[in-house]
Scaffold this motif. Structure first.
Motif, PDB file in Angstrom:
ATOM      1  N   ASP A 176       7.659   3.450 -21.159  1.00  0.00           N
ATOM      2  CA  ASP A 176       8.020   4.842 -20.897  1.00  0.00           C
ATOM      3  C   ASP A 176       6.820   5.741 -21.092  1.00  0.00           C
ATOM      4  N   LYS A 177       6.694   6.630 -20.145  1.00  0.00           N
ATOM      5  CA  LYS A 177       5.612   7.596 -20.241  1.00  0.00           C
ATOM      6  C   LYS A 177       6.224   8.983 -20.327  1.00  0.00           C
ATOM      7  N   VAL A 178       5.570   9.794 -21.139  1.00  0.00           N
ATOM      8  CA  VAL A 178       6.025  11.175 -21.227  1.00  0.00           C
ATOM      9  C   VAL A 178       4.898  12.058 -20.715  1.00  0.00           C
ATOM     10  N   ASP A 179       5.242  12.942 -19.854  1.00  0.00           N
ATOM     11  CA  ASP A 179       4.231  13.820 -19.274  1.00  0.00           C
ATOM     12  C   ASP A 179       4.709  15.245 -19.483  1.00  0.00           C
ATOM     13  N   LEU A 180       3.974  15.940 -20.324  1.00  0.00           N
ATOM     14  CA  LEU A 180       4.370  17.315 -20.621  1.00  0.00           C
ATOM     15  C   LEU A 180       3.331  18.254 -20.070  1.00  0.00           C
ATOM     16  N   SER A 181       3.791  19.243 -19.351  1.00  0.00           N
ATOM     17  CA  SER A 181       2.817  20.200 -18.872  1.00  0.00           C
ATOM     18  C   SER A 181       3.329  21.607 -19.134  1.00  0.00           C
ATOM     19  N   SER A 187      13.691   1.492 -12.375  1.00  0.00           N
ATOM     20  CA  SER A 187      12.815   2.545 -12.865  1.00  0.00           C
ATOM     21  C   SER A 187      13.605   3.824 -13.069  1.00  0.00           C
ATOM     22  N   HIS A 188      13.003   4.696 -13.867  1.00  0.00           N
ATOM     23  CA  HIS A 188      13.664   5.975 -14.107  1.00  0.00           C
ATOM     24  C   HIS A 188      12.620   7.064 -14.248  1.00  0.00           C
ATOM     25  N   ALA A 223       4.196 -13.995 -11.837  1.00  0.00           N
ATOM     26  CA  ALA A 223       3.673 -12.643 -12.026  1.00  0.00           C
ATOM     27  C   ALA A 223       4.089 -12.100 -13.384  1.00  0.00           C
ATOM     28  N   VAL A 224       3.169 -11.368 -13.990  1.00  0.00           N
ATOM     29  CA  VAL A 224       3.510 -10.642 -15.229  1.00  0.00           C
ATOM     30  C   VAL A 224       2.833  -9.287 -15.170  1.00  0.00           C
ATOM     31  N   GLN A 225       3.104  -8.498 -16.200  1.00  0.00           N
ATOM     32  CA  GLN A 225       2.419  -7.209 -16.293  1.00  0.00           C
ATOM     33  C   GLN A 225       1.727  -7.089 -17.615  1.00  0.00           C
ATOM     34  N   SER A 226       0.630  -6.322 -17.597  1.00  0.00           N
ATOM     35  CA  SER A 226      -0.082  -6.124 -18.853  1.00  0.00           C
ATOM     36  C   SER A 226       0.755  -5.240 -19.764  1.00  0.00           C
ATOM     37  N   ASP A 227       0.604  -5.472 -21.053  1.00  0.00           N
ATOM     38  CA  ASP A 227       1.452  -4.739 -22.003  1.00  0.00           C
ATOM     39  C   ASP A 227       0.796  -3.422 -22.398  1.00  0.00           C
ATOM     40  N   LYS A 228       1.338  -2.821 -23.438  1.00  0.00           N
ATOM     41  CA  LYS A 228       0.903  -1.502 -23.872  1.00  0.00           C
ATOM     42  C   LYS A 228      -0.607  -1.446 -24.120  1.00  0.00           C
ATOM     43  N   GLY A 264       9.564   5.645 -16.542  1.00  0.00           N
ATOM     44  CA  GLY A 264       9.217   4.287 -16.898  1.00  0.00           C
ATOM     45  C   GLY A 264       9.914   3.324 -15.970  1.00  0.00           C
ATOM     46  N   GLY A 265       9.691   2.056 -16.217  1.00  0.00           N
ATOM     47  CA  GLY A 265      10.345   1.101 -15.340  1.00  0.00           C
ATOM     48  C   GLY A 265      10.066  -0.307 -15.780  1.00  0.00           C
TER      49      GLY A 265
END
Lengths: 555, 1059
Positions: free
Chosen positions: B257-262, B358-359, B55-60, B352-353
């Motif tokens: 890492d994702k940043v979510d600003l609201s 994960s965090h 298993a792998v994950q797709s990148d950015k 992210g994770g």
């Protein structure tokens, strides 16, 4: 999965269940922090004393001596009158419209319940934590309160449910639903309780009897005597004369045998009453004050004449409105209740019970103060003590001053400066429950019923009358005359001491006496129905106690 | 010692766990890129072989490269929220396009102590996603659920920022116990009602409460699962009877890492003003009231607004204004009191994770000004959610929320009929419009100037919360997981209150200040063992757990009065000359403990036949000695008919599932120590001084070792349909639940020495129907429309008040002085209203005389009764009106509640409309009652002037008795004060725009939303808002408008960006 794997699983499961479950039983026990639990309370002498003090506490509530207990009965006799707003309910034969109608039932049973708890818990306390004398006194006090409560319950309500176990300890199926006992059964309980109290308590002179204000051996004897006396007079067949009616004449009534008292041997109980009352007399613990004006003073509270008074304490929350309701000299300007002028007229002119014990209202131009009634104005003006400028508003009211002797109340006779109580309207007046003069009059009454109007009967009657400078009782009275005279004497001696109505009831003449008056002074109705002989049992009791199916007759 | 004992154990475990053989095999490398439907690359998609060994994950940029065995023919690509796709390895550089999951059939739902796939659910469970929840930019989590789930009735206590919210799932189950569901936050139970977020205040009449869940920021919610039926909630045993709300906070997802600003900015305004008299009308009306007092009673007071010169007390001739002098003048007190309240809400999430863990961190700040001057709510919070994989088999994690929230309150929602305690809203309605904002107390009889009232009084509640859930999870023996969770939850709430001498409450007391606090600490330990295995067509999942909880609470109240001045407010209570003026300092401490064992087995055969059985054994310290432990079983079945070939052949259903469940659950409405004997201080003066005494607490009642939980047994039957490849789905549930052993305070024989006692007695039934429909009406490339509708019908009925009481009916507490309209009687619902019936007005003296009630009354009474209300004798009889003339006059339970959402999107635009409502419920309007009582010196509702009975007019439609200044009128409680509270509310309308991708390079999404909350409410209710619930969570007294804080309409602009 292999079998061996399941073993691991079983091991793991049982392991963590065990760790979490260890001593679960204890885990779920509750630890109180902000209140006491009876379970851990009865561990010291001081706490046992606190528990019995908690029984006394109930006396000083709006169940009992803060009003309803005496209001229901004191407003309801032939000797009182008062403001319509105050006597318009129980005082007019409508106790059910008085807010406090259910309270004496609740109060007396609360005394019983708390006493039950004390008896259940203190009896088992070991001598290592409580000395024998203190324990004996506490148990005696609890027995006294049970006896005293049942004695009043049976007089007010007839036979009542007997509860000699706290509801938590009573595991019987009928825990909540207790049927009414008969009158005789209820009396038997009261007598038994008073006897136990008598044995366990110490006499007032004995330091082991504790602080002033506690019940004592002498008091238990006196109430035992009063119980016998009540049973005896209720069962007696005969006649008795009572002064009253509209014209204040003497009327002779054939007394009713009180319902439920039919089986009592009147004479035998009178003998018991006499013997027991004489034990109090012979104990030498009590005597009369020689002047009436000394009896209710602050200095003589709990004094030699008082077997028991309901206490209060100035400056604490234990203050009451007794002087405001029952005395002329109140910050409200006028008391709510007073003795009728008719009753007032039955006192001798020399009787200090009115000379020193009654004042009259007078509306002066600049405010309210008090004077003797107009028909006696000349007599009392001459004394120089009283200010009477002759202005009379025509509304003479004989206010009994017993409850005016209070710390919060500036008690300078007729100067009406209420220095200390303008704000609160409260006082620290005591309420007398049993005075020595009642013991003396019980001896006289019992002697008269056992042996006739003997010298002994005259002797004890004279002790009470002499003290208040009243003229001697007429000589040569028949047994019935003496019976009638003593009843009237009790009326004069114990005005507003919550005795008269009980006397009329136990003598079986309450209905005749009241209805003879019709409408009394100040337009207070004295018309009574047979249902007025007993108070209604509270609806909440009827709703919840399935063993009681009907209320007292007429309610 | 114990600590060290674990080390060798740990070492052994590690040796075992890491000693896994590594594969070394030949293979090929496959590369590709993953897109979504719109052609955007998908980072973080999972790409694996069918056996999941590789298993792998797709990148950015959505690309992946995976080494797989040469024999591999197919790869499986998955992404959260997308349909799983199998890709044949026909070429090397794969282009995989994933399609969004239309329905959430493959999502998991949290069922308590585990999760199941939504398609495998056997009970009645509804999930609400955080994104849906946050559409309305809500300030709190609970009110965000309003209208979202069929059968879940959420009611705000009033409109104040930070105010309490009550939730009822499938009707009321209890007289005393509260109907609040159990909240479970990240696995840790949170007892909403026990946490007591509202510290004591000055005066018992103040009913306003604070929402204990304020500490949670809605922006941090991943999802909320609502467990409605007993087969689902039985796993929560003695606390499941009112439903369970499982709140899961945001976790980091695998990927970069994702940043979510609201950021939300808004302005709120009161949605409605009530009509009261302006200054001219007020003066005219007051004059009329005086004139009528002369006319009907011979009163001699001169009219207050003569418009002429009159003699003053000192003998001077002065001009006293008349009505005409007020034309165009005076004060609109509602305008003075209400303002535009600004809201700012910021939330920043970084998450992210990776395979290591994960965090997720969220920082949020909310500042919400109320629509009433000097009121508002602020919250500062930090939430985090961390997990870490330690090796392949151990996972540890923690989630925590730390927050401080500050509620600045103004006094509203008071049950006191005394105008001096009216609170600001009532003051704003009743303070004469002829006065100005400087007028002081002496001008008007016993109402405080609302301007001063709102501005001078301090009433601040500060809540500090710490919520922490921590776990370690070990996977072992392939099929097993062991999870140990420790939870800590701490709340510290304080109230600062001060009434200065400029308001009535503080005037006679020369300033009145309070410090009060309550503290609440909860510890939880939970050991959970779970097992899952698929053997052929048999799929078995099982959990077993043991939990232990301890909750400690304490509270304190101290007040003082008689301050030399108002400068220090309540910060120096010692300076007050009057200490504890009304109540002695009050404090209390309690502790409760709770232990349970539980287990559940889920079994399904071939994905068609599903069985769930659970059992829980709960022990709670507050249960009576004879009932420390209770057993709570449940059983449910489901049949996925759509999987049967004969259904498949019909080609109608894409989903068809029949569910049936039965469960037995409880609720623990008992406070700590309820079953114990209690001794209270009972002193008595002996010999002149007060001696210490103790006695059994008359009011607490005798000990009851039999006291236990309320038991609810419930049946649920449900049908799930799916049509057109699940573009249209529907869920229908019917249920019947019967709650027995209701906790009641019954009257016991006074001869026991007690008046009342808590017992378990009586039963109540709720039955109902819930329908939820979702549809993807239109789904095209540029335009989509999906709709979501739910409706719930619940019927509540008291079956019996119990055998322990011979009382045939009883009443809940007073809603105001001496009014207790809530009747409890078998055959009627909890919330039935009982009162008097009106029969028009007495038109003239002859009509009064004709009424036997006034047969023997004097002339004066007869005369003044003209124009007054005539009450009827609905139960027969005649004469004076007594309590026996009452009858059933209302019901606060709605016939049905519903929610309706429509989402439209066109290219980058999104439009969403959310409508919710309740129909058929009555509301007690006490504002009207309070305002109608005093005539002649306070302002009134316009209708009380315009629609009053007037001599000589046609009064058939008169709404109020004649206008007269009097003090004797006695309104009996009738329909006059009860109104139909049905409403349909456009709760939210929002328009969003996603900035085109080509404008924003490194940012994955920027969305701008404009929205309106409470856009419009359709209702006949005459008060501020039909959704008022002055007595909060008290189940026996729903639906009272105490003149609470009005509901606001708010306009918000929100900006949300992810990068």
């Amino acid at each position: 999965m292999k079998l061996s794997n399941y073993k691991y699983v079983l091991f793991a499961v049982s392991g963590f269940l065990f760790i979490t479950a260890t001593s679960c039983k204890k885990t779920l026990e509750e630890t109180p922090y902000s209140f006491l639990s009876p379970g851990n309370f009865y561990t010291s002498s001081a706490n046992a004393v606190a528990a019995i003090n908690g029984v006394y506490n109930e006396l000083f509530t709006y169940d009992l001596y803060q009003q309803p207990f005496w209001n229901l009965t004191m407003t309801d006799d032939d000797h009182v009158s008062g403001a319509d707003w105050y006597l318009g309910n129980a005082g007019a034969g409508n106790p059910q419209s008085y807010w406090g109608v259910d309270r004496p039932w609740a109060g007396l049973y609360t005394l019983i319940a708390r006493s039950n708890a004390v008896l259940e818990n203190v009896a088992g306390m070991s001598t290592s934590v409580i000395d024998t004398a203190t324990k004996s006194r506490i148990l005696g006090e609890a027995h006294f309160f049970r006896g005293w409560s049942y004695f009043h319950l049976v007089q007010l309500y007839g036979g009542v449910p007997i509860r000699l176990q706290s509801v938590s300890a009573d595991t019987s199926a009928s825990g909540f639903n207790k049927p009414r006992a008969t009158v005789a059964e209820t009396y038997a309980v009261a007598i038994d309780e008073f006897k136990q109290a008598e044995n366990l308590l110490f006499s007032a002179a004995d330091s082991r009897s504790g602080e002033k204000g506690r019940v004592t051996k002498g008091l238990a004897k006196a109430f035992l005597a009063k119980t016998y006396l009540t049973m005896a007079s209720g069962a007696l067949q005969g006649s008795i004369a009572v002064i009253g009616g509209a014209n204040n004449a003497s009327y002779t009534y054939t007394k009713d045998v009180v319902a439920g008292y039919e089986g009592f041997d009147s004479k035998a109980y009178y003998q018991l009453a006499k013997d027991k009352a004489l034990e109090v007399v012979n104990s030498g613990d009590y005597s009369l004050y020689s002047n009436w004006s000394d009896v209710f003073t602050i200095a003589n509270r709990n004094g030699k004449e008082f077997l028991w008074e309901i206490q209060s304490a100035y400056g604490s929350s234990f203050v009451n409105n007794l002087h405001a309701y029952l005395s002329a000299r109140s910050p409200f300007g006028t008391g709510a209740m007073w003795m009728t002028n008719n009753h007032y007229k039955t006192y001798d002119a020399t009787d200090t019970r009115v000379l020193d014990g009654v004042t009259h209202q007078y509306q002066a131009n600049w405010g309210t103060y008090y004077y003797y009634p107009s028909w006696q104005a000349a007599q009392y003006n001459s004394s120089g003590t009283y200010n009477n400028d002759g202005k009379n508003d025509g509304d003479d009211k004989a206010f009994v001053t017993k409850f005016s002797y209070a710390t919060s109340f500036n008690n300078d006779q007729l100067g009406t400066q209420y220095a200390n109580n303008n704000i609160t309207g409260t006082s620290d007046a005591f309420f007398p429950v049993m005075r020595y003069s009642e013991v003396l009059l019980m001896v006289a009454e019992a002697e008269n019923e056992v042996n006739g109007a003997t010298a002994t009967a005259y002797q004890y009657l004279a002790m009470v009358r002499n003290r208040c400078k009243a003229t001697a009782a007429p000589g040569g009275m028949s047994q019935q005359d003496m019976r009638s005279y003593i009843l009237e004497e009790r009326g004069r001696e114990f005005s507003l001491e919550n005795i008269r109505r009980y006397d009329l009831i136990r003598w079986g003449v309450y209905l005749q006496v009241m209805n003879k008056i019709g409408t009394g002074q100040n337009s207070i109705s004295k018309v009574r129905l047979p249902r007025n002989l007993l108070l209604p049992i509270p609806q909440s009791e009827l709703n919840s106690n399935k063993a009681i199916t009907r209320n007292n007759p007429g309610w | 010692m114990r600590r060290y004992f674990l080390i060798p154990l740990g070492v052994c475990l590690m040796l075992v766990l890491f000693n896994v053989p590594l594969y070394a095999q030949d293979g090929k490398i496959v590369t590709g890129v993953v897109f979504d439907e719109k052609g955007t690359t998908l980072p973080g998609a999972s790409v694996k072989t069918k056996d999941s060994k590789f298993a792998v994950q797709s990148d950015k940029s959505g690309r992946f490269a995976i080494k797989v065995p040469v024999s591999t023919k197919v790869l499986v690509v998955t992404f959260v929220g997308m349909q799983e796709q199998e890709v044949a390895l026909t070429k090397n550089d794969l282009k995989v396009t994933l399609v969004s999951v239309v329905t959430t059939m493959n999502d998991v739902v949290v069922v308590g102590y585990g999760t199941v796939k939504k398609k495998d659910v056997t009970g009645s469970i509804v999930r609400v996603d955080g994104d849906v929840l946050n559409k309305t930019a809500p300030a709190d989590v609970v009110s965000a659920l309003q209208g979202r789930v069929a059968g879940v009735a959420v009611t705000q206590n009033d409109g104040a920022p930070g105010a309490g919210v009550s939730m009822r799932i499938r009707g009321s189950n209890s007289f005393l116990g509260g109907t609040e569901p159990l909240y479970v936050i990240d696995g840790v139970p949170f007892n909403n009602s026990a946490s007591n977020a509202t510290p004591a205040s000055l005066g018992d009449d103040e009913k306003q409460s604070i929402n204990p869940l304020n500490f949670l920021s809605p922006a941090d919610i991943e999802s909320i699962d609502v467990l409605k039926d007993a087969s689902a909630t039985a796993i929560y045993g003695s606390r499941g009877a009112n439903g369970v709300v499982i709140i899961t906070t945001k976790k980091g997802k695998t990927g970069n890492d994702k940043v979510d600003l609201s950021v939300t900015m808004g302005v709120a305004q009161v949605a409605k003003k009530l009509h009261v008299l302006n200054a001219y009308d007020y003066a005219t009306y007051t004059n009329l009231a005086y004139t009528n007092a002369t006319l009907y009673e011979g009163a001699t007071a001169p009219i207050p607004f003569p418009g002429a010169k009159t003699l003053s007390a000192t003998g001077d001739s002065v001009y006293t204004p008349g009505p005409a002098d007020y034309i165009g003048k005076g004060t609109d007190w509602q305008d003075v009191l209400f303002r535009s309240g600004l809201t700012q809400n910021y939330s920043l999430n970084v998450s992210g994770g990776s395979s290591a863990g994960s965090h997720s961190f969220t920082f949020n700040y909310l500042n919400q000004d109320g629509v009433i001057t000097n009121s508002g709510f602020r919250r500062y919070g930090v939430n985090f959610n961390l997990s870490r994989n330690v090796g392949k088999f151990i996972k540890i994690g923690t989630s925590g929320a730390m927050s401080q929230s500050i509620t600045h309150g103004v006094k509203t929602s008071t049950s006191s009929s005394d105008d001096a305690n009216a609170g600001v809203v009532r003051a704003a309605l009743s303070y004469p419009s002829t006065q100005d904002r400087t007028s002081d107390l002496s001008s008007v009889f016993f109402i405080t100037n609302p301007y001063i009232y709102a501005n001078d009084v301090l009433n601040k509640v500060t809540s500090k919360n710490l919520f922490s859930s921590n776990y370690a999870e070990i996977s072992f023996l392939k099929y097993f997981k062991f999870k140990q969770t420790l939870g800590f939850n701490y709340a510290y709430n304080t109230r600062d209150q001060y009434y200065p001498r400029t308001v009535y409450e503080g005037r006679s007391k020369q300033g009145w200040g309070l410090k009060a606090n309550d503290q609440w600490a909860n510890f939880m330990s939970e050991s959970l063992l779970s097992f899952g295995e698929q053997i052929g067509k048999h799929n078995i999942n099982a959990v077993a757990a043991a939990t232990y909880e301890r909750t400690d609470a304490s509270w304190l109240r101290y007040d003082a009065a008689g301050f030399p001045n108002d400068i220090n407010k309540n910060e120096n209570l010692g300076a007050g000359s009057l200490q504890q003026t009304l109540a002695a300092p009050y404090n209390n401490r309690s502790s409760t403990k709770f232990a349970s064992f539980l287990g559940r087995i889920n079994y399904n055969y071939a994905g068609k036949y599903l069985v769930t059985a659970s059992f829980r054994r709960d022990g709670a310290s507050q249960f009576g000695a004879n009932h420390k432990w209770g057993d709570f079983p449940s059983f449910s079945l489901a049949w996925k008919a759509a999987e049967e070939s004969f259904i498949k052949d019909l080609n109608i259903f894409s989903d068809l599932k029949l569910r049936f469940g039965y469960g037995q659950v409880g609720s623990v409405p008992l406070p700590a120590y309820a079953s114990l004997d209690k001794l209270t201080v009972a002193n008595y003066p002996l010999g002149g001084s007060v001696a210490t005494g103790y006695a059994n607490d008359y009011y607490a009642g005798p000990a009851n070792p039999n006291l236990k939980w309320e038991t609810t047994r419930s049946f649920n039957m449900g049908l799930d349909f799916g049509f057109f490849n699940n573009r249209l789905t529907a869920t229908v549930d019917v249920y019947r639940k019967k709650t027995v052993d209701l906790l009641q305070s019954i009257t016991i024989p006074t001869s026991t020495g007690y008046a009342s006692m808590y017992v378990n007695s009586g039963s109540v039934e709720n039955k109902g129907l819930e329908i939820a429909i979702q549809g993807d009406v239109v789904r095209s490339k540029d335009f989509t429309w999906n709709t979501n509708f739910n409706i719930a019908f619940n019927r509540n009925k008291i079956l019996s008040l119990g055998s322990d009481t011979s009382v045939k009916q009883q009443f809940a507490g007073n809603i105001s002085t001496s009014y207790a309209p809530y009747i409890q009687k078998a055959g009627h619902p909890i919330g039935a209203l009982y009162g008097y019936v009106e029969d028009g007005y007495y038109e003239n003296e002859a009509a009064v005389r004709a009424d036997p009630a006034y047969a023997s009354q004097g002339e004066a009474i007869i005369k003044r009764m003209v124009g007054e209300i005539r009450y009827a004798h609905p139960n027969g009889g005649s004469g004076a009106i007594t309590t026996s003339d009452r009858t059933f006059i209302g019901n606060v339970n709605p016939k049905y509640t519903f929610g309706f959402t429509n989402n439209f999107s066109y290219k980058n635009w999104e439009l969403s409309v959310f409508v919710s409502g309740a129909v058929g419920n009555d509301v007690i309007n006490l504002t009207t009652y309070f305002l109608s009582r005093n005539v002649g010196y306070q302002n009134v509702l316009s209708s009380m002037y315009n629609d009053a009975w007037t001599a000589g007019k046609d009064n058939r439609n008169a709404a109020w008795p004649k206008i007269e200044k009097q003090s004797w009128r006695n309104y009996f409680f009738s329909r006059r004060f009860i109104e139909d509270g049905s409403y349909v509310r456009i709760k939210n309308l929002s328009l969003g725009y996603n900035l085109p991708k080509n404008l924003i390079k490194n940012i994955s999404n920027i969305r701008v939303t404009a929205s309106v909350n409470n856009l419009y409410t359709f209702t006949h209710y005459s008060g501020y808002d039909p959704e008022m619930n002055g007595f909060g969570t008290n189940p026996a007294m729903y639906g009272v408008d105490l003149g609470g804080y009005p509901v606001a309409r708010s306009f918000n602009m929100a900006l949300r960006c992810n990068f």
